[in-house]
Structure formats: structure tokens, C-alpha cells
Design a protein around this motif. Structure first.
Motif, PDB file in Angstrom:
ATOM      1  N   LEU A 123       0.138   5.419  -4.344  1.00 38.22           N
ATOM      2  CA  LEU A 123      -0.400   5.177  -2.905  1.00 38.22           C
ATOM      3  C   LEU A 123      -1.812   4.289  -3.257  1.00 38.22           C
ATOM      4  CD1 LEU A 123      -0.565   5.332   0.157  1.00 38.22           C
ATOM      5  CD2 LEU A 123      -1.795   7.635   0.010  1.00 38.22           C
ATOM      6  N   SER A 124      -2.575   4.514  -3.786  1.00 35.81           N
ATOM      7  CA  SER A 124      -3.690   3.799  -4.050  1.00 35.81           C
ATOM      8  C   SER A 124      -3.494   2.739  -4.543  1.00 35.81           C
ATOM      9  CB  SER A 124      -4.731   4.652  -4.830  1.00 35.81           C
ATOM     10  OG  SER A 124      -5.164   5.802  -4.278  1.00 35.81           O
ATOM     11  N   SER A 125      -2.529   2.547  -5.411  1.00 35.85           N
ATOM     12  CA  SER A 125      -2.337   1.211  -6.142  1.00 35.85           C
ATOM     13  C   SER A 125      -1.622   0.279  -5.068  1.00 35.85           C
ATOM     14  CB  SER A 125      -1.415   1.330  -7.034  1.00 35.85           C
ATOM     15  OG  SER A 125      -1.810   2.247  -8.207  1.00 35.85           O
ATOM     16  N   ARG A 126      -0.709   0.652  -4.156  1.00 40.10           N
ATOM     17  CA  ARG A 126      -0.377  -0.158  -2.973  1.00 40.10           C
ATOM     18  C   ARG A 126      -1.325  -0.346  -2.132  1.00 40.10           C
ATOM     19  NH1 ARG A 126       3.855   3.653  -3.895  1.00 40.10           N
ATOM     20  NH2 ARG A 126       3.410   4.872  -2.360  1.00 40.10           N
ATOM     21  N   GLU A 127      -2.163   0.383  -1.748  1.00 44.96           N
ATOM     22  CA  GLU A 127      -3.187  -0.145  -0.983  1.00 44.96           C
ATOM     23  C   GLU A 127      -4.140  -1.122  -1.585  1.00 44.96           C
ATOM     24  OE1 GLU A 127      -3.818   4.358   1.585  1.00 44.96           O
ATOM     25  OE2 GLU A 127      -4.958   3.907  -0.310  1.00 44.96           O
ATOM     26  N   CYS A 128      -4.276  -0.988  -2.848  1.00 40.89           N
ATOM     27  CA  CYS A 128      -5.322  -2.065  -3.402  1.00 40.89           C
ATOM     28  C   CYS A 128      -4.592  -3.331  -3.450  1.00 40.89           C
ATOM     29  CB  CYS A 128      -5.656  -1.623  -4.781  1.00 40.89           C
ATOM     30  SG  CYS A 128      -6.886  -2.593  -5.921  1.00 40.89           S
ATOM     31  N   ILE A 129      -3.375  -3.228  -3.779  1.00 42.20           N
ATOM     32  CA  ILE A 129      -2.528  -4.620  -3.962  1.00 42.20           C
ATOM     33  C   ILE A 129      -2.540  -5.162  -2.402  1.00 42.20           C
ATOM     34  CG2 ILE A 129      -0.107  -5.382  -4.180  1.00 42.20           C
ATOM     35  CD1 ILE A 129       0.087  -3.258  -6.343  1.00 42.20           C
ATOM     36  N   GLU A 130      -2.262  -4.549  -1.490  1.00 36.95           N
ATOM     37  CA  GLU A 130      -2.451  -4.948   0.079  1.00 36.95           C
ATOM     38  C   GLU A 130      -3.576  -5.702   0.165  1.00 36.95           C
ATOM     39  OE1 GLU A 130      -2.228  -2.931   4.368  1.00 36.95           O
ATOM     40  OE2 GLU A 130      -1.023  -2.223   2.789  1.00 36.95           O
ATOM     41  N   ALA A 131      -4.704  -5.061  -0.080  1.00 34.55           N
ATOM     42  CA  ALA A 131      -6.149  -5.647   0.042  1.00 34.55           C
ATOM     43  C   ALA A 131      -6.302  -6.762  -0.695  1.00 34.55           C
ATOM     44  CB  ALA A 131      -7.240  -4.453  -0.328  1.00 34.55           C
ATOM     45  N   ILE A 132      -5.715  -6.970  -1.972  1.00 34.40           N
ATOM     46  CA  ILE A 132      -5.823  -7.926  -2.817  1.00 34.40           C
ATOM     47  C   ILE A 132      -5.190  -9.186  -1.940  1.00 34.40           C
ATOM     48  CG2 ILE A 132      -5.268  -9.313  -4.789  1.00 34.40           C
ATOM     49  CD1 ILE A 132      -5.432  -6.219  -6.331  1.00 34.40           C
ATOM     50  N   ARG A 133      -3.958  -8.878  -1.719  1.00 32.37           N
ATOM     51  CA  ARG A 133      -3.297  -9.945  -0.770  1.00 32.37           C
ATOM     52  C   ARG A 133      -3.644 -10.339   0.341  1.00 32.37           C
ATOM     53  NH1 ARG A 133       2.428  -6.943  -2.401  1.00 32.37           N
ATOM     54  NH2 ARG A 133       2.907  -8.129  -4.275  1.00 32.37           N
ATOM     55  N   ALA A 134      -4.378  -9.780   1.089  1.00 31.85           N
ATOM     56  CA  ALA A 134      -5.177  -9.793   2.218  1.00 31.85           C
ATOM     57  C   ALA A 134      -6.365 -10.766   1.978  1.00 31.85           C
ATOM     58  CB  ALA A 134      -5.628  -8.509   2.811  1.00 31.85           C
ATOM     59  N   ALA A 135      -6.740 -10.448   0.883  1.00 32.00           N
ATOM     60  CA  ALA A 135      -7.983 -11.535   0.448  1.00 32.00           C
ATOM     61  C   ALA A 135      -7.602 -12.740  -0.097  1.00 32.00           C
ATOM     62  CB  ALA A 135      -8.953 -10.673  -0.834  1.00 32.00           C
ATOM     63  N   GLY A 136      -6.327 -13.048  -0.154  1.00 29.63           N
ATOM     64  CA  GLY A 136      -5.650 -14.245  -0.693  1.00 29.63           C
ATOM     65  C   GLY A 136      -5.279 -14.325  -2.260  1.00 29.63           C
TER      66      GLY A 136
END
Length: 194
Positions: A123-136
Motif C-alpha cells: 500500500l505505501s509503495s503504491r501510494e508513493c509511486i502515485e505521488a512520484i507520477r503526480a510530480a512528473g
């Protein structure tokens, strides 16, 4: 570094614990890896993260930057980035969701490696990946010191794990009787009150 060598680093500092634990995911488990006891020793952390960096390089190739979720991923993320010779950033929760702060930003086209400490449900990994993608950012892979799912977790990108264990984890309403009979410990930080 083999599984036994990784677990020896945990055993040496009393970080491989047995009992009844609530994990950050909310699941219950008879085994808890208190990774901060390992990361408190720079030489142990460096050995583990050097081995992880070497494995990432062999399996994924070069990366440009490491991003980790705060708090648990900050130390192994930093040390893995140091071993790779790249910058280390981290995301932290803002109104319940991970985001880059503190002036951190990603450049278009950077090959981002997301580094975690321990992965159970992802879960934390997927949330972190989502944030990275949101930041470009372009997440080319994720890495962790220990994958507790035994390789079963899917976080949406390749996961390089230094060690893989299949450790049982149960929802609170599905505990085996022998685990239910042991007092519960909640050693993580996710449910701490301010």
C-alpha cells in the motif's frame, strides 16, 4: 547477499521479533521486523543498502534519483541512493496523501527508483509511486530491503527485494487461535496519536 545474511543483520540487533504484532497495514502477524534497530547501525544499513543497490543495478540498470516514503523509507532510501551515487528525496503525507515537499522536485525524463524498507501489502509503495507520477516522475522500479509477501505483492512496477520472506499476516477477524491468545503489540507509527 542471501536471505540468511539479511536476517542475520536483523537477528544481531534483536530486530527479528516473534509474538503478536499489528503491522502498519493493519494486518496481524506472528513476526515483526523492527528495521529501525538495524538502520540505527550505519555499518549494517550500509551493508544491506549496498547489496540492494548492486541488485538494482544488475536487474534494472542505472537510475537517476531515489524517492522514498517517509518515515520508514527515508533511511534505506538515502543509503541506497548514496550507494548508487544519485540524489535521495522523500514524499511525506499532506492531508493524508503522499506528496513531495521541502523544495523537492523531479525533472522530466528522470529514471526514478522508489525505495522502501519493508513491503507487506504494498500500500505505501503504491501510494508513493502515485505521488512520484503526480510530480512528473517516471518510476522504472521499486526496491525494498525485505518483501514479506514472498514475491506475491503487486505494486505496479518491478520490485527488487534484497530478501523475500513469506510471513503470515491476517485480518483482525481471521486470527488463528494460537495468535489470538498472545497479547497484541503495535510497534509501528501509523496509528500513533499526536
Amino acid at each position: 547477499m542471501h536471505l540468511d545474511e539479511v536476517m542475520d543483520e536483523f537477528r544481531a540487533v534483536g530486530a527479528l521479533r516473534e509474538g503478536h504484532f499489528i503491522l502498519s497495514s493493519g494486518l496481524h502477524s506472528p513476526v515483526f521486523l523492527q528495521k529501525n534497530l538495524v538502520f540505527a547501525h550505519p555499518e549494517r544499513c550500509a551493508r544491506l543498502c549496498k547489496a540492494l543497490a548492486d541488485k538494482v543495478t544488475a536487474e534494472i540498470g542505472p537510475v537517476d534519483i531515489v524517492v522514498s516514503p517517509a518515515m520508514g523509507g527515508v533511511i534505506p532510501g538515502y543509503e541506497t541512493a548514496r550507494q548508487l551515487g544519485v540524489p535521495a528525496l522523500y514524499v511525506e503525507r499532506v492531508d493524508g496523501a503522499f506528496a513531495l515537499r521541502r523544495g523537492f522536485s523531479l525533472e522530466p525524463g528522470q529514471r526514478v527508483l522508489m525505495v522502501e524498507d519493508i513491503v507487506t501489502t504494498g500500500l505505501s509503495s503504491r501510494e508513493c509511486i502515485e505521488a512520484i507520477r503526480a510530480a512528473g516522475g517516471e518510476v522504472v522500479a521499486a526496491a525494498c530491503v525485505v518483501d514479506r509477501s514472498g514475491g506475491e505483492v503487486d505494486i505496479g512496477v518491478p520490485l527488487v527485494a534484497l530478501a523475500r520472506l513469506k510471513v503470515p499476516a491476517y485480518p483482525a477477524d481471521q486470527l488463528p487461535p494460537e495468535l489470538a491468545a498472545i497479547p497484541i503489540e503495535d510497534p509501528g507509527s501509523r496509528r500513533l496519536k499526536a
